[in-house]
Design an enzyme around this catalytic site. Structure first.
Site, PDB file in Angstrom:
ATOM      1  N   GLU A 154     -34.094  22.479  24.539  1.00  0.00           N
ATOM      2  CA  GLU A 154     -32.953  23.083  23.824  1.00  0.00           C
ATOM      3  C   GLU A 154     -32.960  22.846  22.308  1.00  0.00           C
ATOM      4  OE1 GLU A 154     -29.426  21.850  25.962  1.00  0.00           O
ATOM      5  OE2 GLU A 154     -29.999  23.003  27.727  1.00  0.00           O
ATOM      6  N   GLU A 259     -34.392  26.489  35.451  1.00  0.00           N
ATOM      7  CA  GLU A 259     -33.078  25.971  35.848  1.00  0.00           C
ATOM      8  C   GLU A 259     -32.238  27.133  36.356  1.00  0.00           C
ATOM      9  OE1 GLU A 259     -31.263  23.455  32.861  1.00  0.00           O
ATOM     10  OE2 GLU A 259     -33.190  22.553  32.318  1.00  0.00           O
TER      11      GLU A 259
HETATM   12  C1  XIL Z   1     -27.031  18.962  33.628  1.00  0.00           C
HETATM   13  C2  XIL Z   1     -26.939  18.234  34.959  1.00  0.00           C
HETATM   14  O1  XIL Z   1     -27.111  19.161  35.994  1.00  0.00           O
HETATM   15  C3  XIL Z   1     -25.601  17.550  35.089  1.00  0.00           C
HETATM   16  O2  XIL Z   1     -25.560  16.743  36.269  1.00  0.00           O
HETATM   17  C4  XIL Z   1     -25.331  16.689  33.866  1.00  0.00           C
HETATM   18  O3  XIL Z   1     -24.031  16.134  33.953  1.00  0.00           O
HETATM   19  C5  XIL Z   1     -25.465  17.487  32.601  1.00  0.00           C
HETATM   20  O4  XIL Z   1     -26.746  18.101  32.557  1.00  0.00           O
HETATM   21  N1  XIL Z   1     -29.599  22.213  30.632  1.00  0.00           N
HETATM   22  C6  XIL Z   1     -30.460  21.201  30.988  1.00  0.00           C
HETATM   23  C7  XIL Z   1     -30.108  20.277  32.101  1.00  0.00           C
HETATM   24  O5  XIL Z   1     -31.573  21.132  30.453  1.00  0.00           O
HETATM   25  O6  XIL Z   1     -30.617  19.002  31.905  1.00  0.00           O
HETATM   26  C8  XIL Z   1     -28.603  20.227  32.303  1.00  0.00           C
HETATM   27  O7  XIL Z   1     -28.354  19.436  33.468  1.00  0.00           O
HETATM   28  C9  XIL Z   1     -28.045  21.610  32.436  1.00  0.00           C
HETATM   29  C10 XIL Z   1     -28.285  22.411  31.190  1.00  0.00           C
END
Ligand code: XIL
Length: 360
Positions: A154, A259
């Site tokens: 990110e 994701e």
């Molecule tokens: C999220 C997790 O799923 C949650 O459990 C945590 O509280 C916050 O992070 N982008 C990403 C992930 O790269 O690491 C994030 O994961 C969601 C958004």
């Protein structure tokens, strides 16, 4: 003898008659890995049913939280490998392609990472050393065992400029090549990735293409780019998403859907001044008692359209990873609003496979 053959015949009839149970990793085996982010209860094995689904359907795993810096490296001289070790052992025991997530990220960042004892940002030299120690320690520990790393997560915002993270503020654009260099030195065989959300937008697309080309021009290892694919009922625009996918693949690196989830809850303007009314609460969490059939149908159609897009470009995509296994566990139940009931994943709260997947 006779009895055995009757039993065998009966078993054959029963197994032929029963509908074949779909196994996701087999269905897509010649296309891409099917992955899932895994949480603490799954890593520890306390979520027995979740573990069963993981073993049955998924050929790849990624750490949902346990490798983020605040978890794995909470203080400068303290590493907490307990859960991360178990995560890697789980992947190995089940012959899965293992992804480490993530080495450098502004969020869930260990509180000490970028500050000195007075609470000011550290100097560029100190931050470089800290990044190097962090990356080297973690990647070396799992050398030859973690197959690929989200090295930088990110880093770019919508308009294509660099996110104004502490890493960027202290080191400028150089923090990205440095992170890739350190990771590669620690495990020359590990695949190394960039990863971000909202990859459909033009600004991010163009900047990431530039960054990938720059890493390549410097002779640094970069294997792939992750398109997070946190989707909703009205975003992203699949045409734009496809354009980015093609632009990324055009640089020669692999594309990964890293994701994947799709919120079923319509976007609500959380800034509304009716925030405390019952009506507003209902609008925020409209499906607390279940997902209406027509919304479910629409959700499944949209998920099918995204999977069809991934399949269309399966020659460029090495992995499709969902951000969790079943709806009850999804981070979307608590983000961007806490305590809602969402339906974003491939398995529902009863651990049933979502209908769109049965069409493959
Ligand atoms: C999220 C997790 O799923 C949650 O459990 C945590 O509280 C916050 O992070 N982008 C990403 C992930 O790269 O690491 C994030 O994961 C969601 C958004």
């Amino acid at each position: 003898m006779k009895r055995i053959s009757i039993i065998a015949a009966l078993a054959a009839v029963i197994s032929c008659g029963a509908p074949e149970e779909k196994v996701l990793k087999d269905t897509f085996a010649d296309k891409f890995y099917i992955g899932a982010a895994i949480n603490e209860a799954e890593i520890r094995g306390t979520d027995v049913e979740g573990v069963e689904l993981l073993k049955k359907h998924f050929s790849s795993i990624v750490a949902e939280n346990c490798m983020k810096s605040e978890e794995i490296h909470p203080e400068e001289n303290v590493y907490n490998f307990e859960l991360a070790d178990k995560f890697v052992e789980f992947g190995e025991a089940n012959d899965m392609f293992i992804i480490g997530h993530c080495l450098i990220w502004h969020s869930q960042l260990a509180p000490w990472f970028v500050y000195d004892e007075k609470g000011d940002f550290v100097t560029p030299e100190v931050l470089k050393q800290r990044m190097k120690d962090h990356i080297t320690t973690i990647v070396t520990r799992y050398k030859g065992r973690v197959d690929g790393w989200d090295v930088v997560n990110e880093a770019i915002v919508e308009d294509g400029s660099y996110r104004n993270s502490p890493f960027y503020q202290i080191l400028g654009e150089e923090f990205i090549p440095l992170a890739f260099q350190y990771a590669h030195e620690a495990d020359p065989d590990a695949e190394l990735y960039l990863n971000d959300y909202g990859q459909n937008v033009k600004g991010r697309r163009e900047t990431y293409v530039k960054i990938i080309k720059d890493l390549q021009a410097r002779g640094l290892r970069i294997d792939g780019i992750g398109m997070q694919a946190h989707m909703g009922m009205d975003y992203p625009d699949f045409g734009e998403f496809e354009e980015s996918l093609l632009a990324f693949a055009g640089t020669g690196v692999n594309v990964m859907i890293t994701e994947w989830d799709m919120s079923a809850i319509p976007t609500v303007n959380t800034g509304a001044n009716v925030a405390d009314t019952e009506e507003y609460k209902k609008a925020l969490d409209p499906y607390a008692d279940g997902l209406p059939a027509e919304v479910s149908a629409e959700w499944n159609a949209r998920m099918k359209a995204s999977m069809d897009l991934f399949l269309k470009h399966a020659d460029k995509i090495t992995r499709v990873t969902a951000w969790g296994v079943s709806d009850g566990d999804s981070w979307k139940n608590d983000w961007p609003v806490e305590g809602r009931t969402d339906y974003p994943l491939l398995f529902d709260r009863n651990l049933e496979m979502k209908p769109f997947l049965k069409e493959y």
